[in-house]
Each structure stands twice: as structure tokens, then as C-alpha cells.
Design a protein around this motif. Structure first.
Motif, PDB file in Angstrom:
ATOM      1  N   ASP A 141       0.786  -0.932   0.051  1.00  0.00           N
ATOM      2  CA  ASP A 141      -0.099   0.127   0.149  1.00  0.00           C
ATOM      3  C   ASP A 141       0.850   1.268  -0.029  1.00  0.00           C
ATOM      4  OD1 ASP A 141      -2.253  -1.415   0.021  1.00  0.00           O
ATOM      5  OD2 ASP A 141      -2.649  -1.448   2.202  1.00  0.00           O
ATOM      6  N   THR A 172       1.129   4.015  -2.943  1.00  0.00           N
ATOM      7  CA  THR A 172       0.754   5.569  -2.796  1.00  0.00           C
ATOM      8  C   THR A 172       1.947   6.236  -3.239  1.00  0.00           C
ATOM      9  OG1 THR A 172      -0.605   4.808  -0.854  1.00  0.00           O
ATOM     10  CG2 THR A 172       0.588   7.018  -0.772  1.00  0.00           C
ATOM     11  N   ARG A 217       1.838   6.522  -6.726  1.00  0.00           N
ATOM     12  CA  ARG A 217       0.705   7.502  -7.108  1.00  0.00           C
ATOM     13  C   ARG A 217       1.072   9.029  -7.010  1.00  0.00           C
ATOM     14  NH1 ARG A 217      -4.724   6.476  -3.926  1.00  0.00           N
ATOM     15  NH2 ARG A 217      -4.819   5.120  -5.558  1.00  0.00           N
TER      16      ARG A 217
END
Length: 100
Positions: free
Chosen positions: A5, A9, A12
Motif C-alpha cells: 500500500d 501510494t 501514485r
């Protein structure tokens, strides 16, 4: 080792900042190609949204440049100077916002 995760992130954030930061290469007409490529290559909806915003910003900067550069001759450079500050200021703000 970071969790998936956290890596997602970070990816992103980086791709979103790249989309918005591509305007720093605006002297080259290929600078709009970076967010267009990210729009088609990425499957992340946040990156796609940021790429669309960056494309929109590119087109707006070019449109306002077409309008304001001739006006800068009439206003002794004031209109062009304001356009330049807005252009670079909003870009820096968008890139910083992507990293938050």
C-alpha cells in the motif's frame, strides 16, 4: 520493507507530480505528451484524474499565452509577467500538493 500500500501510494504521488510537473517543459510542445501517456498507461484513477487536470492546465496555459503575450506589448510587459507568475506558481503548487 515497505508494504504494498505504501509503495502504491508513493507511485501514485510520483506519477501525479510527474503529470503536473511536465508543464515545466512547456517550451517543448511534447510536454503535454507526458500526462497524455500517463492517462493511457496508468490504471490508477487518481493518476488518471491528475493527468486530465494537467492536460487541461496545458491547454489553458497555451490559450492564455496566446491572449496575454500580445497584451504584454500594450501593458509594457505587465500582462506577460502576471501570466508567467501564474503559470509557474500554479504548477509548483500542484506538484507540491501531489506530494502531500
Amino acid at each position: 520493507m515497505q508494504s504494498p500500500d505504501v509503495l502504491e501510494t508513493d507511485k501514485r504521488k510520483l506519477l501525479s507530480a510527474l503529470a503536473h510537473g511536465s508543464i515545466f517543459f512547456s517550451g517543448l510542445l511534447v510536454s503535454i505528451g507526458i500526462p497524455i501517456a500517463l492517462l493511457f498507461v496508468s490504471s490508477d484513477p487518481v493518476v488518471k484524474a491528475n493527468a486530465r487536470e494537467a492536460i487541461n492546465f496545458h491547454l489553458n496555459v497555451w490559450l492564455y499565452g496566446i491572449i496575454l503575450i500580445p497584451l504584454s506589448f500594450i501593458t509594457f510587459g505587465l500582462a506577460g509577467g502576471i501570466w508567467w507568475l501564474v503559470h509557474w506558481g500554479l504548477t509548483a503548487w500542484a506538484v507540491l500538493h501531489c506530494f502531500k
